[in-house]
Design an enzyme around this catalytic site. Structure first.
Site, PDB file in Angstrom:
ATOM      1  N   TYR A 102       0.969  -1.335   0.019  1.00  0.00           N
ATOM      2  CA  TYR A 102       0.046  -0.160  -0.045  1.00  0.00           C
ATOM      3  C   TYR A 102       1.042   1.309   0.018  1.00  0.00           C
ATOM      4  CZ  TYR A 102      -4.425   2.423   0.278  1.00  0.00           C
ATOM      5  OH  TYR A 102      -5.413   3.409  -0.088  1.00  0.00           O
ATOM      6  N   LYS A 111      -6.001  -1.701  -0.569  1.00  0.00           N
ATOM      7  CA  LYS A 111      -7.242  -1.609   0.334  1.00  0.00           C
ATOM      8  C   LYS A 111      -7.661  -2.877   0.919  1.00  0.00           C
ATOM      9  CE  LYS A 111      -7.226   2.565   2.519  1.00  0.00           C
ATOM     10  NZ  LYS A 111      -7.917   3.818   2.134  1.00  0.00           N
TER      11      LYS A 111
END
Length: 562
Positions: free
Chosen positions: A101, A172
């Site tokens: 991420y 996510k």
């Protein structure tokens, strides 16, 4: 019985199993499974454990010299063997979180079309607006419980990335699983391809999205409506997380759908929840309360205003009036301090604008009041950056703040690291180590006068996985403001600094599973109290959280009839 101990019955065999990332085990198929599923000879002879596989994968991971190559490598594992991917990430969560991420995912989004290898998730393009139902039914995920959707217009601090924004929903949802225990079989990333206004993408021969300027107005609204209705028909109980929509669309979409469907916007509500949780922990560590703070924001977009509204709500819950709370929160954007006489304020900004009459006595009063003016006149105790513009928390501003506040709370939250308003190293040196600092992206510890300071990452990954787990475990039909506030308070309860008086402001990522479960319980309990889910005792809710918490372990397979 633990689901991981139950056999899974599969109606297919041979290469089809090896091509299905949710069930592929690679070299870990047992001898019996290799015989029953026609896998002999398709994988090497040795039968390995998942830890042996993870050890090899980690060695390969460390052989890459840059973060983007590491990201691509991990995504390749995810696309071939999801259980191994999540075991590897679980074993090295602090090292790999910045790779899967932020900040690395930003570069992956920018290079999405150039580095594209294999399909994951769904791309719903505007020219296919009349076939959304068919597209949703093309998904291989049959029991989707959490969707993360973006239109790619405001990706981190990088702007319009078109379909390259798909990297964000994928990333996510990887965190929903690795941090919140949501089974990857229940997750689906979606990108709404409504064109792009990025000229570099429109001119790039390798760009894989719809080559067209972004649609807007009624066309855009009708497309979003069609998408939301189609998802509700296909998966009526799914949680939808809106991600990285532009400011002009993010808040209107949230307001339009939050009472109709089970949904939330992580940029607005998730960021607000983790920031308030971090502030509550910082206030406790400093021996004060949030309702006594004076807060200055740099950045008054939907994310900044969402955080501000959550702070106001928490202040009110601590006993002060809404009017008083709003007077203690100052929003500064590129035009200066938001004032009630400004003609072009957006609806969500208007409620946070300061009254001109209240600041007429300020020194250096002008039509364009800078952040430094706010610091010198308001004397804030909290400074929050969500501007996406690097370096705007200058030494002069930070030192001015510290001159009237012994332990200033300073959160430069902009992502990625290249966009941060000030580095923790600078802030701590300018305040002689007295500032309580949290950032949006990961930073290394800072040494000041021989003392080491761990830098808390005020990252939404501390919040949204727990919210998702709480919604699934409780069966909540909506995500209410009270549920989000409960998640903030639960996060603050996990702060080592607030609990022990020492250590980091936020928990270590290695403790994320227990943090997510604690948040899930708080969220689920409020959902039950508000009548948003069926009644359940604390014991049943906790058991449901444990039952829904997926672990990256291989299951036994048995063959059923074809």
């Amino acid at each position: 019985m633990d689901d991981n101990k139950r056999p899974l019955y599969l109606p297919f065999a041979g290469p089809a199993i090896l091509e299905a990332p949710l069930i592929n085990k690679g070299s870990a198929f047992s001898e019996e499974e290799r015989i029953f599923f026609n896998l002999e000879g398709l994988v090497p002879y040795a039968i390995e454990t998942i830890e042996e596989q993870a050890s090899r994968a980690y060695d390969q991971f460390r052989s890459f010299n840059n973060d983007l190559d590491k990201h691509i490598y991990l995504r390749n594992i995810q696309d071939t063997n999801e259980t191994l991917f999540y075991r590897l990430v679980q074993n090295h969560i602090s090292e790999m979180m910045p790779i899967i991420y932020t900040p690395t995912v930003g570069l992956a989004c920018e290079r999405f079309s150039k580095n594209y290898r294999r399909n994951r998730g769904l791309f719903i393009s505007y020219p296919n607006k009349d076939r959304i139902d068919d597209i949703l039914n093309n998904s291989t995920r049959q029991k989707v419980k959490i969707i993360v959707v973006t239109d790619g217009e405001r990706i981190l601090g990088l702007g319009d990335q078109g379909i390259g924004g798909m990297g964000i929903p994928i990333g996510k949802l990887s965190l929903y699983t690795s941090c919140g225990g949501i089974s990857p079989a229940y997750t689906l990333p979606i990108t709404l391809d409504v064109g792009t206004d990025n000229p570099q993408l429109l001119e790039d021969p390798m760009y894989m999205g719809w080559r067209h300027p972004r649609i807007g107005g009624e066309e855009y609204a009708e497309f979003i409506e069609a998408f939301m209705q189609a998802v509700h028909v296909r998966w009526p109980d799914t949680l939808i997380q809106f991600e990285d929509f532009a400011q002009k669309n993010a808040m209107p979409i949230l307001e339009r759908y939050k009472e109709r469907y089970c949904c939330f916007n992580d940029d607005i509500q998730g960021t607000a929840a983790v920031t308030v949780g971090s502030l509550l922990a910082a206030c406790k560590a400093a021996g004060t309360e949030l309702n006594k703070q004076r807060v200055a924001f740099l950045g008054a977009g939907s994310a900044g205003c969402g955080i501000a509204e959550a702070i106001v709500a928490q202040m009110v819950s601590e006993g002060i009036s809404d009017e008083q709370a709003r007077s203690q929160v100052c929003m500064v954007d590129r035009w200066g301090l938001l004032l009630d006489n400004m003609p072009n304020l957006l609806p969500f900004q208007q409620k946070l604008a300061q009254k001109c009459a209240d600041i007429s006595h300020w020194n250096n009063f002008s039509d364009n009041i800078s952040l430094l003016d706010v610091v010198n006149n308001v004397k804030p105790t909290v400074l929050i950056g969500v501007s996406g513009a690097p370096g705007l928390f200058t030494e002069e501003i930070v030192r001015a703040m510290h001159s009237h506040c012994e332990r200033p709370i300073i959160f430069p939250l902009s992502n990625p690291t290249s966009r941060v308003e000030a580095t923790p190293k600078d802030i701590l040196h300018w305040t002689s180590g007295q500032a309580l600092v949290a950032t949006g992206s990961p930073f290394e510890p800072v040494v000041v006068d021989g003392e080491t300071y761990e830098i808390a990452q005020c990252n939404n990954s501390f919040i949204f996985p727990g919210i998702g787990l709480g919604v699934l475990a409780s069966g909540a039909r909506h995500v209410s403001d009270a549920m989000l506030m409960a998640s903030s308070r639960a996060l603050a309860e996990c702060s080592p600094l607030a609990i022990n008086g020492s250590g980091p402001l936020l928990p270590k990522l290695e403790d994320i599973h227990s943090v997510s479960k604690h948040i899930a319980f708080a969220v689920g309990k409020v959902a039950i109290e508000q009548g948003l889910s069926l009644p359940a005792s604390d014991e049943l809710l906790m058991q449901s959280i444990e039952d829904n918490f997926w672990k990256p372990e291989y299951r036994r397979y048995k063959r059923t009839s074809f």
